[in-house]
Design a protein around this motif. Structure first.
Motif, short mmCIF file in Angstrom:
data_model
loop_
_atom_site.label_atom_id
_atom_site.label_comp_id
_atom_site.label_asym_id
_atom_site.label_seq_id
_atom_site.Cartn_x
_atom_site.Cartn_y
_atom_site.Cartn_z
N LYS A 65 0.81 -1.21 0.00
CA LYS A 65 0.00 0.00 0.00
C LYS A 65 0.85 1.27 0.00
CE LYS A 65 -3.81 -2.28 -0.08
NZ LYS A 65 -4.58 -2.35 -1.34
N TYR A 66 2.15 1.12 0.23
CA TYR A 66 3.06 2.26 0.13
C TYR A 66 4.47 1.76 -0.12
CZ TYR A 66 4.27 1.35 5.11
OH TYR A 66 4.66 0.78 6.30
N ILE A 67 5.30 2.64 -0.66
CA ILE A 67 6.73 2.34 -0.81
C ILE A 67 7.53 3.48 -0.21
CG2 ILE A 67 6.29 1.08 -2.96
CD1 ILE A 67 7.87 3.45 -4.32
N VAL A 68 8.79 3.20 0.11
CA VAL A 68 9.71 4.22 0.61
C VAL A 68 11.04 4.05 -0.12
CG1 VAL A 68 10.93 5.14 2.62
CG2 VAL A 68 8.59 4.25 2.88
N LEU A 69 11.40 5.02 -0.95
CA LEU A 69 12.63 4.99 -1.73
C LEU A 69 13.71 5.82 -1.05
CD1 LEU A 69 14.21 4.52 -4.48
CD2 LEU A 69 13.19 6.69 -5.22
N THR A 70 14.95 5.31 -1.04
CA THR A 70 16.07 6.07 -0.48
C THR A 70 16.44 7.21 -1.43
OG1 THR A 70 17.52 4.42 -1.49
CG2 THR A 70 17.13 4.22 0.87
N SER A 71 15.91 8.38 -1.18
CA SER A 71 16.25 9.55 -2.01
C SER A 71 17.71 9.95 -1.80
CB SER A 71 15.34 10.72 -1.67
OG SER A 71 15.59 11.21 -0.36
N ASN A 107 9.35 19.94 -1.42
CA ASN A 107 8.70 20.88 -2.34
C ASN A 107 8.59 20.34 -3.75
OD1 ASN A 107 8.11 23.03 -0.56
ND2 ASN A 107 10.21 23.76 -0.65
N LYS A 108 9.58 19.58 -4.19
CA LYS A 108 9.57 19.07 -5.56
C LYS A 108 8.65 17.86 -5.75
CE LYS A 108 14.09 20.53 -7.37
NZ LYS A 108 15.50 20.12 -7.61
N TYR A 109 8.57 16.98 -4.74
CA TYR A 109 7.93 15.68 -4.97
C TYR A 109 6.71 15.40 -4.09
CZ TYR A 109 12.30 15.27 -7.45
OH TYR A 109 13.35 15.52 -8.29
N ASP A 146 16.33 11.84 -13.28
CA ASP A 146 15.70 12.17 -12.01
C ASP A 146 14.96 10.92 -11.54
OD1 ASP A 146 14.24 13.06 -9.87
OD2 ASP A 146 13.20 14.67 -10.95
N LEU A 147 15.63 10.08 -10.78
CA LEU A 147 15.07 8.78 -10.40
C LEU A 147 13.92 8.93 -9.40
CD1 LEU A 147 18.46 6.87 -10.12
CD2 LEU A 147 16.89 6.94 -12.06
N VAL A 148 14.04 9.87 -8.48
CA VAL A 148 12.93 10.12 -7.55
C VAL A 148 11.70 10.59 -8.31
CG1 VAL A 148 12.10 11.60 -5.68
CG2 VAL A 148 14.38 10.61 -5.54
N GLY A 149 11.90 11.52 -9.22
CA GLY A 149 10.78 12.05 -9.98
C GLY A 149 10.11 11.02 -10.84
N GLU A 150 10.90 10.19 -11.53
CA GLU A 150 10.32 9.18 -12.41
C GLU A 150 9.51 8.14 -11.64
OE1 GLU A 150 12.77 7.41 -15.43
OE2 GLU A 150 14.10 9.16 -15.50
N LEU A 151 10.08 7.68 -10.51
CA LEU A 151 9.35 6.67 -9.73
C LEU A 151 8.13 7.27 -9.06
CD1 LEU A 151 9.24 3.72 -8.97
CD2 LEU A 151 10.62 4.24 -6.94
N SER A 152 8.24 8.49 -8.57
CA SER A 152 7.08 9.16 -7.95
C SER A 152 5.93 9.26 -8.94
CB SER A 152 7.47 10.56 -7.45
OG SER A 152 8.40 10.48 -6.39
N GLY A 156 25.44 10.40 0.78
CA GLY A 156 25.15 11.75 0.30
C GLY A 156 24.69 11.85 -1.13
N PHE A 157 24.73 10.77 -1.90
CA PHE A 157 24.31 10.80 -3.30
C PHE A 157 22.80 10.92 -3.38
CE2 PHE A 157 23.15 8.92 -7.38
CZ PHE A 157 24.11 9.45 -8.24
N THR A 158 22.30 11.92 -4.11
CA THR A 158 20.86 12.10 -4.21
C THR A 158 20.34 11.50 -5.51
OG1 THR A 158 20.96 14.27 -5.32
CG2 THR A 158 21.02 14.25 -2.90
N LEU A 159 19.17 10.92 -5.45
CA LEU A 159 18.53 10.35 -6.63
C LEU A 159 17.64 11.38 -7.32
CD1 LEU A 159 17.53 6.71 -5.53
CD2 LEU A 159 19.73 7.62 -6.27
N TRP A 160 17.87 12.64 -7.03
CA TRP A 160 17.15 13.71 -7.72
C TRP A 160 18.12 14.87 -7.93
CZ3 TRP A 160 17.33 13.89 -2.43
CH2 TRP A 160 17.36 15.14 -1.80
N PRO A 161 17.86 15.76 -8.88
CA PRO A 161 18.75 16.91 -9.10
C PRO A 161 18.66 17.89 -7.94
CG PRO A 161 16.80 17.07 -10.50
CD PRO A 161 16.76 15.71 -9.87
#
Length: 492
Positions: free
Chosen positions: A131-137, A219-221, A168-174, A142-147
């Motif tokens: 019912k939910y997922i949690v991705l390591t952003s 703010n972005k996601y 933008d891996l966070v954005g695509e999966l979101s 310190g490496f971010t999966l988003w710009p």
């Protein structure tokens, strides 16, 4: 007179609404802790954790340790976990495989994620019954999966849009997940092992890196969950966590809907924040608010190619683990670790689909439930067998149910309930009859086996209810139904 009564009712209505949803939350734990946790979270019961980053490229650590800690193991020459370690195992592996002059940061370029298909991931999560997922952003490296500009303030690009994947891996999966009925959560590590400011000027790290970066993420996601971690080295005052959470609850784009956990400063876990978290533990029946257990399918959160099939928990183990947690009011956040190219290893996909198959038949005993009269029914003997391990392995639940150590009791049955029914979950086929101890049922109550839908006869015997079991007919059931057998007792 009628006008006075109307005004009184209106005043009470306004007051009751105001007391439930404050206009403003203050940066104090008393105020922040008063915010209700959105009910969907407590109803969800099953979520999927995803550890994914540059550490997914080497994807190696000794069994019983976390592979996502690769950079720390490499540079500190230290290890902890389940096992006896010299400490330099990862360093020796790294030098043999990549050479002595290959820094961890080179893995950013190799983290291509070229086979990552966010829609396929999202469909898998939905089929798994999550019912939910949690991705390591962002993990502790310190490496971010988003710009993100703060990701580059160590002097070089260190984010997935500029390095490696160039996506933008966070954005695509979101975007993909929000097309489904699954909620989207984001993990975020407060600290970073080797960031220059973290090592040399922690107040500046908080003000110039941590706070603007985490606000950028929100703010972005607009995540449904913000899952904090890496908080343990500093008190919440130094992290300025209360001020951050006041912004999150009062001003952010998710101020009405966001769910948070309890990892916001040294000593805060299981005391303040949102829902409580455990990690490689068991059930937690003493908690008085929503809680969640997180663990991997094996021992590592990040993909560890050093783990073999026998290191992965069986689907029966995972279902019993879920049942054990849900019966005490918790959620299971079960981790998968994709590889550096964006593949979810087949054994992880298989486990998710097996859980999803069981939930397809038996999910009404899991989703939207609350604990019943007690969480489980014990047999005779000493209770709560647990091996002495740093991380409690999944086989503890087998020892507590179907494969006990000599002299130890087993959990014969688990219990949950909804507004319409009680549920009895048995780890093994009960045989000729099933005894539910210390319960009274009204005459005419219907009991059904969910796997087949058939009604079962029952009778009262002293303080117990004895249910007559049908002949075992596996051909009438799916293979997954044998992971745990669920009986529905109608309340109406």
């Amino acid at each position: 007179m009628k006008k006075s009564i109307f005004l009184l009712i209106l005043t009470c209505f306004i007051f009751s609404n105001h007391s439930y949803s404050q206009d403003k939350y203050e940066p104090t734990w008393a105020s922040l802790d008063s915010r209700p946790i959105p009910e969907w979270f407590q109803n969800a019961k099953f979520g999927i954790f995803i550890h994914w980053g540059p550490y997914s490229v080497p994807a190696w650590s000794p069994k019983g340790t976390y592979s996502e800690w690769y950079q720390y193991w490499l540079q500190s020459k230290a290890l902890f976990g389940n096992g006896d370690f010299k400490g330099d195992e990862v360093t020796r592996f790294h030098e043999k495989t990549y050479g002595k002059d290959f820094p961890y940061y080179n893995f950013g370029d190799l983290f291509k994620a070229d086979l990552f298909n966010p829609d396929e991931w999202a469909q898998l999560f939905e089929k798994a019954g999550a019912k939910y997922i949690v991705l390591t952003s962002k993990h502790h490296d310190g490496f971010t999966l988003w710009p993100n500009k703060e990701a580059n303030d160590r002097g070089f690009a260190w984010n997935s849009m500029e390095v490696g994947a160039k996506r933008d891996l966070v954005g695509e999966l979101s975007t993909a997940v929000k097309k489904t009925n699954v909620k989207m959560g984001l993990y975020y590590s407060l600290y970073e092992w080797y960031h220059p400011l973290w090592q040399n000027d922690k107040p500046r790290f908080v003000d110039e890196h941590f706070i603007p970066q985490i606000k950028d993420l929100v703010n972005k996601y607009s995540p449904d969950i913000l899952w904090a971690d890496g908080e343990w080295d500093m008190e919440d005052e130094k992290w300025k966590s209360k001020q951050l959470l006041a912004w999150l609850f009062n001003e952010s784009p998710v101020k009405e809907s966001i769910v948070i956990n309890d990892r916001w400063g040294k000593g805060i876990r299981k005391k303040h924040g949102g829902y409580f978290t455990t990690e490689y533990e068991a059930e937690a029946p003493e908690f008085t608010k929503p809680w969640e257990e997180c663990r991997g399918m094996g021992f590592s959160f990040g993909y560890n190619q050093n783990e073999d099939s026998q290191d992965y928990n069986s689907p029966k183990t995972l279902v019993l683990m879920l049942t054990n947690i849900v019966s005490t009011g918790g959620n299971l956040l079960l981790d998968i670790g994709p590889d550096g190219r964006g593949n979810i290893p087949p054994i992880m996909q298989e486990r998710l689909l097996q859980i999803g198959s069981w939930l397809e038949t038996n999910g009404e005993a899991i989703y939207n439930t609350r604990p019943w009269k007690s969480s489980f029914q014990w047999s005779e003997g000493e209770r709560n067998f647990k091996p002495k391990q740093h991380y409690l392995g999944g086989d503890f639940i087998l020892k507590q149910t179907i494969d006990p150590e000599p002299g130890y009791a087993v959990k014969e049955l688990f219990f949950t309930q909804t507004a319409d029914a009680y549920y009895v979950i048995s780890p093994k086929w009960p045989g000729g009859h099933m005894t539910i101890k210390d319960v009274k049922l009204p005459k005419g109550t219907k009991i059904n086996l969910l796997a087949t839908g058939e009604g079962l006869k029952w009778k009262t015997s002293g303080k117990n209810v004895v249910v007559e079991m049908p002949a075992y007919q596996p051909n009438k059931m799916k293979e997954s139904d044998s992971y745990a057998y669920v009986f529905r007792i109608s309340k109406k």
